[in-house]
Design an enzyme around this catalytic site. Structure first.
Site, PDB file in Angstrom:
ATOM      1  N   ALA A 151      -7.717   3.946  -6.273  1.00 39.53           N
ATOM      2  CA  ALA A 151      -6.636   4.550  -7.054  1.00 39.53           C
ATOM      3  C   ALA A 151      -5.464   3.580  -7.168  1.00 39.53           C
ATOM      4  O   ALA A 151      -4.914   3.376  -8.258  1.00 39.53           O
ATOM      5  CB  ALA A 151      -6.192   5.854  -6.408  1.00 39.53           C
ATOM      6  N   TYR A 152      -5.080   2.991  -6.064  1.00 42.07           N
ATOM      7  CA  TYR A 152      -3.972   2.037  -6.069  1.00 42.07           C
ATOM      8  C   TYR A 152      -4.313   0.820  -6.919  1.00 42.07           C
ATOM      9  O   TYR A 152      -3.522   0.394  -7.765  1.00 42.07           O
ATOM     10  CB  TYR A 152      -3.651   1.617  -4.636  1.00 42.07           C
TER      11      TYR A 152
END
Length: 245
Positions: A151-152
């Site tokens: 996600a990051y």
């Protein structure tokens, strides 16, 4: 570099890289508006900065919050010359297979949509003055991808693409839009990461140490200055030699 008569919005400016940038720009004459979720921490930071600096509580993931805070900032300062978008979250460490859908969405909402919201909200005042400097904080993870941080990594890769697109849109104006891709710095964002992930990040940095926030602030200050009169839609590496492109 001289930032006298310049006003800067710095998201996440109460601490970490954002805090170091706020201190640097204020020391060079800028008036700072710190946008941060932590009102108490940001108010204390603004007090230390002096020079008429202010602190405002804002949730960058919310367009309504960003819009209202932009108007309050303009009411206070009259204009915004500089935006440094430093607010962001790392999120949990997990494989894609095990990554909670809601957590993935939360990271994207803050890191990517937050960048979109702040850039979009500040642009009208910059366009009206035909002057602006925007620096979005991406990450080396956006270039290379970190395992167990999809996600990051994805959100920061998107910030790079967004910055390049916006920089090209505004190239006919004296508005520079660039981003930086730092390696990890030892800030409170480490609290969101497992020790295994922190060790992994350090192992990938040829300089064999983490980034110092002052080092990031030095590069960002130049990107936010009048001296940066040509470069736009670009990505500046702060990875200690890790980046392969």
């Amino acid at each position: 570099m001289n930032f006298n008569n310049r006003t800067a919005v710095i998201t996440g400016g109460a601490q970490g890289i954002g805090g170091a940038v706020a201190e640097r720009l204020a020391s060079l004459g800028a008036r700072i508006a710190i946008w941060d979720l932590d009102q108490a921490l940001s108010s204390e930071a603004a007090r230390r900065l002096g020079n008429g600096s202010i602190a405002m509580s804002v949730d960058i993931a919310s367009w309504t919050s960003v819009s209202e805070t932009t108007q309050r900032t303009l009411d206070a300062f009259g204009k915004v010359d500089i935006l440094v978008n430093s607010a962001g979250v790392a999120g949990m460490n997990a494989t894609v297979e095990n990554y909670p859908v809601d957590e993935f969405r939360r990271i994207v909402d803050i890191n990517l949509l937050g960048t979109f919201h702040t850039n979009k909200a500040i642009l009208p005042t910059m366009r009206s003055n035909n002057y602006g400097r925007i620096v979005n904080i991406a990450s080396i993870a956006g270039k290379e991808g970190n395992p167990n941080a999809s996600a990051y990594s994805a959100s920061k890769a998107a910030v790079i693409g967004f910055t390049k697109s916006l920089g090209k849109e505004l190239a006919a104006h004296d508005i520079a839009v660039n981003c930086v891709t730092p390696a990890a710095a030892r800030t409170r964002i480490f609290d969101q990461m497992s020790q295994e992930h922190i060790d992994y990040m350090l192992s990938k940095i040829p300089r064999n140490r983490f980034l110092e926030v002052g080092e990031a602030a030095a590069m960002i200050a130049w990107l936010a200055s009048e001296e940066n009169s040509f470069t736009t839609a670009a990505v500046f590496d702060l990875s200690g030699g890790r980046a392969t492109y």
